[in-house]
Design an enzyme around this catalytic site. Structure first.
Site, PDB file in Angstrom:
ATOM      1  N   ARG A 137       4.223   7.267 -28.392  1.00 54.54           N
ATOM      2  CA  ARG A 137       3.160   7.940 -27.641  1.00 54.54           C
ATOM      3  C   ARG A 137       2.772   7.143 -26.377  1.00 54.54           C
ATOM      4  NH1 ARG A 137       2.503  11.662 -25.540  1.00 54.54           N
ATOM      5  NH2 ARG A 137       3.443  12.573 -27.375  1.00 54.54           N
ATOM      6  N   LYS A 180      -7.398   6.300  -4.301  1.00 54.08           N
ATOM      7  CA  LYS A 180      -7.894   7.119  -5.419  1.00 54.08           C
ATOM      8  C   LYS A 180      -6.815   7.203  -6.483  1.00 54.08           C
ATOM      9  CE  LYS A 180     -11.326  10.020  -3.082  1.00 54.08           C
ATOM     10  NZ  LYS A 180     -11.782  11.382  -2.769  1.00 54.08           N
ATOM     11  N   LYS A 217     -14.383   1.331   7.924  1.00 56.08           N
ATOM     12  CA  LYS A 217     -14.936   2.672   7.784  1.00 56.08           C
ATOM     13  C   LYS A 217     -16.332   2.730   8.406  1.00 56.08           C
ATOM     14  CE  LYS A 217     -12.134   4.146   3.951  1.00 56.08           C
ATOM     15  NZ  LYS A 217     -12.094   4.862   2.668  1.00 56.08           N
ATOM     16  N   GLU A 265     -11.505   3.719  11.259  1.00 59.00           N
ATOM     17  CA  GLU A 265     -11.771   5.152  11.151  1.00 59.00           C
ATOM     18  C   GLU A 265     -12.673   5.563  12.309  1.00 59.00           C
ATOM     19  OE1 GLU A 265     -13.331   6.276   7.220  1.00 59.00           O
ATOM     20  OE2 GLU A 265     -14.838   7.462   8.285  1.00 59.00           O
ATOM     21  N   ASP A 322     -10.517  11.122  10.641  1.00 61.79           N
ATOM     22  CA  ASP A 322     -10.954  11.598   9.338  1.00 61.79           C
ATOM     23  C   ASP A 322     -11.605  12.974   9.425  1.00 61.79           C
ATOM     24  OD1 ASP A 322     -11.187  11.277   6.581  1.00 61.79           O
ATOM     25  OD2 ASP A 322     -13.256  10.568   6.765  1.00 61.79           O
TER      26      ASP A 322
END
Lengths: 288, 288, 288, 288, 288, 288
Positions: free
Chosen positions: B106, B141, B173, B203, B224
């Site tokens: 598993r 992420k 940022k 950014e 962005d």
């Protein structure tokens, strides 16, 4: 269910997970951008805000991330785990050195978004079977390193837990049956060795195996990959033989099919869809 | 790209991940079902088989799971990572004590299915932008504990990597800009502190900020959450000011929109959809 | 029950225990006497020999000690765990660099003598209740760091295991009952939260509590510190109410009293005397 | 001797031991009973109370258990280690979340009862030889993982410590003598290699070996398994040859024989009975 | 002195050191240059070659680095530790995947160059005092994490070891004397608490303190920061009082002054110059 | 640059280093001298004082040592890292239990003296090249386990950092070129695999290789072991071909030669003399 230190402790794996996650983000130089562009003495406050409908889960882990980055920063849960949240609601508040909040931000959000995603998925399943008389439970198809937390999230969403791992329940599958030489012999061996607090479940393929499992004294029987008619028929056989036995349906069950399966008379419906592939929810850290 | 010991080693986090994953499955009694129903001296052979179209990734980690469970068992990759596989194809072969294969099953599949899921998702994106002149890259992420491996999977699927963590690149940022007192000052501070091998990205929100970033010597500029017209306009400004600068588009880009964004003239399109919520693929362990 | 890699693995705590034990013996200089008086290239063979009647347990851990000291040395079990041994019998054979065998000797023997002591103690209890219709089981009064291994030793001696820890079974004691506001409420809360594979036991003080526990659906009831007449009376009540419930007697039960308790009709007799204070047996390492 | 942070630190093994012990009790779900039956916000106070005559030892470790379970809970020692306690006396007081106290209870008591058992055993031996002119010291037959703490407990009971491990003293036994080619050569090799602060002890079988050891400059001579007449004779020889040498008697010495051995003129009597098989004492945690 | 597994084991700190050192070099991506420019199946052979006169030390650690990077690569020592080497001589041979050798190269050389530097420095001191009747010993001014290995290197160079750490000898300095209320009281306390194998040293400032230390039974007396005349006078006092006591000179002793100090009649001369600031030697890895 | 929690965190290796260093000093008994001669309740205050001109570095690590020994003791930095200090100046103040300060003293000073030694060495190099138009940077010839901290110290002294490890930059050396089949091919492979934030450097031997590297798009070119005339000539070639490329001189550059090299027009001069063999500075802990 509230969350205390013992709960966190239970997941000492939690501490290791937090460190592993931070180390992959902070290896070598650490958060160079924050170190080089933000003065060490700048403080900040921020809110974790929901950007969509969701069920909250993972707050102790999110708090542990911030504490690991900076013990002097503060993480305060505004909502409880299990809460159903509207877009725009504040889930938690953070306060501390701006550098520390920036350093913790992504790891903290990744965990919260993932675990709240599982809780939200579980809530969808719980709603789908509401009133149908069976409980939806998870499987061991979980994200490596996150099982304890995903199983908590499943409960936050209103579903139940199957076993946690290979260690806390006997679940005899086809390969075990084959190796032991039959359902009855496999159950007998497990019964002889198991400590008194442990239940024995066995997976069966047909009515003959079901009867053998019931006769051998299995506590739970798993009916794997059966269609609805089969399930109803096997449930009838089992209830006639031994009314109190727990019956579990499993195999490829999704949101659209779960209610029908739950209506066949089984006690439990297990599905990996609670955890595997549950989409992360949209959460953001807004600096105030 | 082939995988050698140094590659595995690079992910010493890999070893810790494998242990964490096995411990959550084997705490306390270990695999009680196999211990109690299967004799210790029974051997087995099994194949990891694809049940759908997929791109393979995660083989060293899968091998490490089996080796950790039982150093005497053997894991043999049949295909290379990055291979595109048809349903029914054998990905890897396992041989050893039946108990050990059952115990590892598993955890090994959870890792392979998850990472191959990321590679398969990346392949979808790579195909979507083929010929459009920009590379799709990942973000931070990722699943906590699995970043290194998910980033490898992204490459196996044909996309590229953005930075690995907070440590290996400067990415300034909005919060950093605010804390430093402007784009130019933030870039200046980062330039002064960064080691010679590290690039600086910033950014920007509008054309003024873009011009400031270019003037300050940013290596990469992130545009962005701009619409397609904005992107084309900003690209034109940047190419006029400094032709060699790298331009990155980001923000809510999915499979249906990625090609249009890639066609605006940017060099890079970053999206969390490569990793966050990439569905696991269907892989099984068939005992022979 | 034979011992395979999964069994050892289950006790990854075993590896940590072995390292902890060796480090307390080898801190700083290591085995200075052997390093300074025995040449590195001298080989040796030795036997682990019983010096009294005993039941063997702990062989995988003893082997792990030698392997940790020197992967090139060999540990070969001659007897199986659970074997009843006469004085003078050879339990295991060691071969390798003389230094390595001397360095491992004490830690290896300390573990074997302790765990075989527990198995031998368990065999005394198993013999005492033979034919009396109840199983003697252990408690959580074990040596910190050695629980998994002491519980294995209890099985090697012919007794059974109660829960492994706080994690694998619900056992509601007086403090929990008081906090929850009654036996029925405590059992209800546990039932609602417990995963499907987990049993619920509750400790009761008198007949009223027993009836409440049975009505609330406890799987097991612990009758704590009752005299023989009380036990017989409570057993009668319980069998009349719910024939299949498991009944456990506990509290201050020793070798001289265990048979009488086992004869009261309970299913289980739990005693800390299986582990706490079980005297180590006499084992020696004889160099050939 | 009082106990400060450095003392605890010295046993960093202590921290690992505490974690190992808690993990074997809290794997997977943690303390499910307390989590599910006791509300997170219930506070409690409790006393560790002696149920028999005993000598206290192990308080820092008990405190570390509670701190590891819940940093917000408080452990306060009421008595000092080394104190002789009457039944009913309070040894320590605990305060904090009820869940945390319940979770810590068994591990905390297991450690205290075991170590106080060793201290109590040592006090029996210290009393037995009072005034006889020799010190009783321990051996390396200790519980794996607990040596540092058992050796502390021996001192709390009024006896002394032999070496801590293989690392802090040379002790040449028969196998070393055989490998080195004689007592004199073994002592010579050890002398040449040992750092300046380390003493050299050698085990001798007869008068010839004793004389060789004395001539070679051993700091301590162990007279192993000699009867009382032999011991007196060998002591006389040694005192005549080198008055200041330390003489140690060892081998199968118990509570009934230790005084006679101590009266033969040796300086030290070593016995594994101080630690191996010392029965745990009866201590309870009473909630107030 | 040859090196066996027990020696390496003694330094389990060695394994942790190797991992720490590799992780700081391999965090995140690992050895990207080798992974991306060298094919995984290219093999290589290489020699560790001396580029100057030096004394070899650190070979087991160097071997452990390569084994940690790639268990399939081979490290073969050509010379023994303690060997005096000419420029151009081959110290060790490596063979295995080219990537693995390149990945291990710098960490392996850093350790070997540093430890051989210490051994070479020690050899300079050993030569300086040859025939003067005192042994030069090291101090605790060592590189954090490397003490065990630097102390081995000191012996390879022909000097001796003072205590390894705070744990293996009593060394009473001025602050301890002040806290205890005098030399005699400090020695008395240490004697009462120390295990039988441990020596007690005390630092003295003048003749009165020396006489007090001798009377109190110190095993070793440290004469700190005395000039040559003082040393000779104090040595005379001590030899008259107690001929067998060990006398140690310390304090700012370098290569140019060590011989004069060694000639004052002391037994031991301790100096941090053996380790702190010993320059690394020039060693290279030549690919064949 | 100030130091916040994120900076320390970046060096989670720092925590492991501190523990490793303390364990080698405190194995087994811990600080026996302090435990046995100083009462547990004696408090103390002490200053870290410079005994020579030096540049401060390593304060967070020194504080971590004290915190690890005793969380209740306090370490307060008086000066900032990077400060240039006169003999007699107080660098930091300590307060807490006397035992804890004595236990931490040596490890704390060893780290501070070593790292301030590196910072002081870096300051010498920074001063040597002041105004010459090139930055002096370090190499990977650092002390195993201390790289992160030594690189920080280099910055405190006013020099710059080359890559941290094998993971954060591509540096193609002769062996890589040979394996890849040429400079151009090696650069091409690295470019294809590297994430977007990573620069590519290549070492060249002559003008042909330099031109090939420039054509292949290397970000940085290393000119290894060239004399001053060669350097000037190669710089001229490179500037003509591609003005913005970074040029690095390396190979056997010391304090006496660094300025001349810096004057050849290169951007960077790398030298291992910043770290390897930088002599520790003289710092003491004075008890008040």
């Amino acid at each position: 269910m509230s969350v205390g230190p013992a709960d966190l402790r239970a997941g000492s794996v939690g501490r290791r997970l937090v460190r592993l996650a931070l180390e992959e983000d902070l290896a070598g130089y650490g958060d160079v951008t924050s170190s080089w562009t933000v003065e060490a003495d700048v403080s900040a406050r921020a809110h974790v805000v929901a950007r969509e409908h969701l069920v909250v889960s993972g707050l102790p882990l999110a708090g542990a991330v911030l504490a690991e980055v900076d013990p002097a920063a503060e993480f305060r849960a505004i909502l409880s785990e299990g809460a159903h949240v509207e877009p725009g609601e504040v889930v938690a508040a953070l306060e501390g050195p701006a550098r520390s909040l920036l350093t913790a931000e992504r790891t903290l959000l990744n965990l919260l978004a993932h675990l709240s995603g599982v809780a939200t998925q579980a809530a969808r399943f719980a709603q789908a079977v509401a009133g149908a008389g069976a409980v939806v439970v998870d499987t061991r198809k979980t994200t490596p390193g996150l099982r304890f937390w995903e199983k908590r999230a499943v409960r936050h969403g209103g579903c139940g837990n199957h076993r946690f791992g290979l260690f806390d329940m006997v679940l005899i599958k086809d390969n075990h049956v084959a190796a032991a030489g039959g359902v009855a012999e496999a159950v007998r061996r497990a019964r002889a060795a198991a400590p008194l607090g442990m239940k024995v479940e066995v997976e069966v393929e047909d009515e003959a195996a079901l009867r053998e499992a019931l006769a051998a004294g299995a506590d739970i029987v798993m009916l794997d990959n059966r269609d609805l008619d089969d399930l109803r028929a096997l449930v009838a056989v089992a209830r006639a033989e031994r009314p109190g036995v727990l019956l579990e349906a499993s195999g490829g069950i999704g949101l659209t099919t779960v209610r029908a399966v739950a209506g066949t008379g089984v006690d439990l419906v297990s599905t990996s869809a609670l955890t595997a592939g549950a989409p992360p929810v949209d959460l953001a850290l807004d600096f105030l």
